[in-house]
Design a protein around this motif. Structure first.
Motif, mmCIF file in Angstrom:
data_model
loop_
_atom_site.group_PDB
_atom_site.id
_atom_site.type_symbol
_atom_site.label_atom_id
_atom_site.label_comp_id
_atom_site.label_asym_id
_atom_site.label_seq_id
_atom_site.Cartn_x
_atom_site.Cartn_y
_atom_site.Cartn_z
ATOM 1 N N GLU A 167 0.831 -1.207 0.000
ATOM 2 C CA GLU A 167 0.000 0.000 0.000
ATOM 3 C C GLU A 167 0.867 1.260 0.000
ATOM 4 O OE1 GLU A 167 -2.824 2.339 3.159
ATOM 5 O OE2 GLU A 167 -2.839 0.152 3.215
ATOM 6 N N ARG A 168 1.902 1.254 0.812
ATOM 7 C CA ARG A 168 2.811 2.407 0.883
ATOM 8 C C ARG A 168 3.431 2.679 -0.490
ATOM 9 N NH1 ARG A 168 4.445 0.940 5.424
ATOM 10 N NH2 ARG A 168 6.077 -0.453 4.733
ATOM 11 N N TYR A 169 3.861 1.625 -1.165
ATOM 12 C CA TYR A 169 4.451 1.758 -2.500
ATOM 13 C C TYR A 169 3.397 2.240 -3.504
ATOM 14 C CZ TYR A 169 7.132 0.548 -6.671
ATOM 15 O OH TYR A 169 7.801 0.588 -7.856
ATOM 16 N N LEU A 170 2.225 1.613 -3.457
ATOM 17 C CA LEU A 170 1.165 1.944 -4.408
ATOM 18 C C LEU A 170 0.673 3.380 -4.241
ATOM 19 C CD1 LEU A 170 -0.865 -1.397 -4.225
ATOM 20 C CD2 LEU A 170 0.717 -0.680 -6.033
ATOM 21 N N MET A 171 0.723 3.900 -3.025
ATOM 22 C CA MET A 171 0.293 5.281 -2.800
ATOM 23 C C MET A 171 1.171 6.272 -3.558
ATOM 24 S SD MET A 171 -0.983 5.842 1.043
ATOM 25 C CE MET A 171 -2.567 5.250 1.558
ATOM 26 N N HIS A 172 2.435 5.931 -3.715
ATOM 27 C CA HIS A 172 3.352 6.825 -4.418
ATOM 28 C C HIS A 172 3.202 6.751 -5.929
ATOM 29 C CE1 HIS A 172 5.567 8.236 -0.975
ATOM 30 N NE2 HIS A 172 5.597 7.001 -0.506
ATOM 31 N N PHE A 173 2.886 5.576 -6.445
ATOM 32 C CA PHE A 173 2.895 5.382 -7.888
ATOM 33 C C PHE A 173 1.532 5.046 -8.473
ATOM 34 C CE2 PHE A 173 7.123 4.266 -6.312
ATOM 35 C CZ PHE A 173 7.865 5.225 -6.995
ATOM 36 N N GLY A 174 0.532 4.842 -7.644
ATOM 37 C CA GLY A 174 -0.784 4.427 -8.108
ATOM 38 C C GLY A 174 -1.652 5.579 -8.555
ATOM 39 N N PRO A 175 -2.910 5.278 -8.825
ATOM 40 C CA PRO A 175 -3.844 6.289 -9.307
ATOM 41 C C PRO A 175 -4.012 7.436 -8.317
ATOM 42 C CG PRO A 175 -4.816 4.097 -9.425
ATOM 43 C CD PRO A 175 -3.529 3.970 -8.678
ATOM 44 N N GLY A 176 -4.093 8.644 -8.849
ATOM 45 C CA GLY A 176 -4.322 9.811 -8.016
ATOM 46 C C GLY A 176 -5.800 10.035 -7.761
ATOM 47 N N ASP A 177 -6.629 9.497 -8.613
ATOM 48 C CA ASP A 177 -8.080 9.617 -8.483
ATOM 49 C C ASP A 177 -8.547 8.689 -7.364
ATOM 50 O OD1 ASP A 177 -10.822 8.146 -9.717
ATOM 51 O OD2 ASP A 177 -10.803 10.339 -9.687
ATOM 52 N N SER A 178 -9.324 9.223 -6.441
ATOM 53 C CA SER A 178 -9.712 8.438 -5.272
ATOM 54 C C SER A 178 -10.569 7.225 -5.621
ATOM 55 C CB SER A 178 -10.417 9.314 -4.244
ATOM 56 O OG SER A 178 -11.579 9.886 -4.783
ATOM 57 N N ALA A 179 -11.419 7.325 -6.637
ATOM 58 C CA ALA A 179 -12.251 6.175 -7.009
ATOM 59 C C ALA A 179 -11.387 5.059 -7.584
ATOM 60 C CB ALA A 179 -13.317 6.596 -8.010
ATOM 61 N N ASP A 180 -10.413 5.412 -8.435
ATOM 62 C CA ASP A 180 -9.511 4.403 -9.000
ATOM 63 C C ASP A 180 -8.647 3.786 -7.907
ATOM 64 O OD1 ASP A 180 -10.466 4.841 -11.567
ATOM 65 O OD2 ASP A 180 -8.879 6.258 -12.091
ATOM 66 N N ALA A 181 -8.166 4.617 -6.991
ATOM 67 C CA ALA A 181 -7.341 4.115 -5.895
ATOM 68 C C ALA A 181 -8.160 3.179 -5.008
ATOM 69 C CB ALA A 181 -6.779 5.270 -5.079
ATOM 70 N N ALA A 182 -9.400 3.526 -4.733
ATOM 71 C CA ALA A 182 -10.250 2.678 -3.894
ATOM 72 C C ALA A 182 -10.459 1.319 -4.548
ATOM 73 C CB ALA A 182 -11.589 3.361 -3.628
ATOM 74 N N ALA A 183 -10.667 1.305 -5.852
ATOM 75 C CA ALA A 183 -10.831 0.033 -6.569
ATOM 76 C C ALA A 183 -9.552 -0.793 -6.481
ATOM 77 C CB ALA A 183 -11.208 0.289 -8.021
ATOM 78 N N MET A 184 -8.413 -0.134 -6.631
ATOM 79 C CA MET A 184 -7.131 -0.826 -6.570
ATOM 80 C C MET A 184 -6.932 -1.447 -5.182
ATOM 81 S SD MET A 184 -3.299 0.682 -7.146
ATOM 82 C CE MET A 184 -3.430 1.786 -5.725
ATOM 83 N N TYR A 185 -7.214 -0.693 -4.119
ATOM 84 C CA TYR A 185 -7.034 -1.210 -2.764
ATOM 85 C C TYR A 185 -8.025 -2.327 -2.455
ATOM 86 C CZ TYR A 185 -3.819 2.624 -2.056
ATOM 87 O OH TYR A 185 -2.756 3.483 -2.162
ATOM 88 N N ASP A 186 -9.247 -2.209 -2.963
ATOM 89 C CA ASP A 186 -10.218 -3.297 -2.795
ATOM 90 C C ASP A 186 -9.684 -4.583 -3.418
ATOM 91 O OD1 ASP A 186 -12.110 -1.809 -1.410
ATOM 92 O OD2 ASP A 186 -13.323 -1.369 -3.195
ATOM 93 N N ASP A 187 -9.110 -4.465 -4.622
ATOM 94 C CA ASP A 187 -8.565 -5.641 -5.298
ATOM 95 C C ASP A 187 -7.365 -6.214 -4.538
ATOM 96 O OD1 ASP A 187 -10.517 -5.376 -7.208
ATOM 97 O OD2 ASP A 187 -9.192 -4.495 -8.727
ATOM 98 N N LEU A 188 -6.540 -5.349 -3.971
ATOM 99 C CA LEU A 188 -5.399 -5.799 -3.176
ATOM 100 C C LEU A 188 -5.885 -6.582 -1.953
ATOM 101 C CD1 LEU A 188 -2.287 -5.696 -2.897
ATOM 102 C CD2 LEU A 188 -2.615 -3.639 -1.503
ATOM 103 N N ALA A 189 -6.899 -6.053 -1.278
ATOM 104 C CA ALA A 189 -7.466 -6.752 -0.123
ATOM 105 C C ALA A 189 -8.065 -8.087 -0.551
ATOM 106 C CB ALA A 189 -8.509 -5.884 0.573
ATOM 107 N N ASP A 190 -8.790 -8.103 -1.666
ATOM 108 C CA ASP A 190 -9.358 -9.354 -2.181
ATOM 109 C C ASP A 190 -8.264 -10.394 -2.404
ATOM 110 O OD1 ASP A 190 -11.924 -8.242 -2.274
ATOM 111 O OD2 ASP A 190 -11.865 -7.874 -4.439
ATOM 112 N N LEU A 191 -7.183 -9.977 -3.050
ATOM 113 C CA LEU A 191 -6.080 -10.886 -3.356
ATOM 114 C C LEU A 191 -5.497 -11.503 -2.087
ATOM 115 C CD1 LEU A 191 -3.999 -12.102 -5.339
ATOM 116 C CD2 LEU A 191 -2.667 -9.999 -5.020
#
Length: 130
Positions: free
Chosen positions: A51-75
């Protein structure tokens, strides 16, 4: 204060979302954090590092980031349920895993915008010539 999807937002809620961002995205992030907190300690630590890494390089849009984190939790929830070791999930190179994971969420990444900006600037000054 909660409104259903069909109810109009109050002026206060509209103002609050202008200042803080969409409340639904914040709710999703809190739910994600609660899911991560339930993981076994080693899996939780791995997710938090990613999560710390993804926050630096991941989506800046909160909806896209939320989807990404949901998928990370699912995994990771599925990995715990299946008994899959962390190294089998992330492989030998966690950075390579994180970069591959990020490629699924290109929207809103600042690095993608900067790459496009650089390419466009060079194309403009060279007239598109190689």
């Amino acid at each position: 204060m909660a409104t259903g999807s069909n109810e109009p937002k109050s002026r206060y809620q509209q103002y609050l979302e202008v200042v803080t961002g969409p409340l639904e995205d914040k709710r999703r992030y809190r739910q994600y954090k609660a899911r991560v907190k339930k993981l076994p300690e080693d899996y939780r630590a791995a997710v938090e590092a990613l999560e710390r890494y993804l926050m630096h390089f991941g989506p800046g849009d909160s909806a896209d980031a939320a989807a990404m984190y949901d998928d990370l939790a699912d995994l990771f929830e599925q990995s715990v349920a299946d008994g899959t070791p962390i190294r089998e999930v992330v492989g030998e190179d966690p950075v390579e895993f994180a970069e591959a994971f990020l490629r699924n969420y290109p929207g809103g990444q600042w690095i993608v915008r900067e790459r496009e900006r650089l390419t466009g600037a060079i194309d403009r000054v060279t007239g598109g010539r190689p």
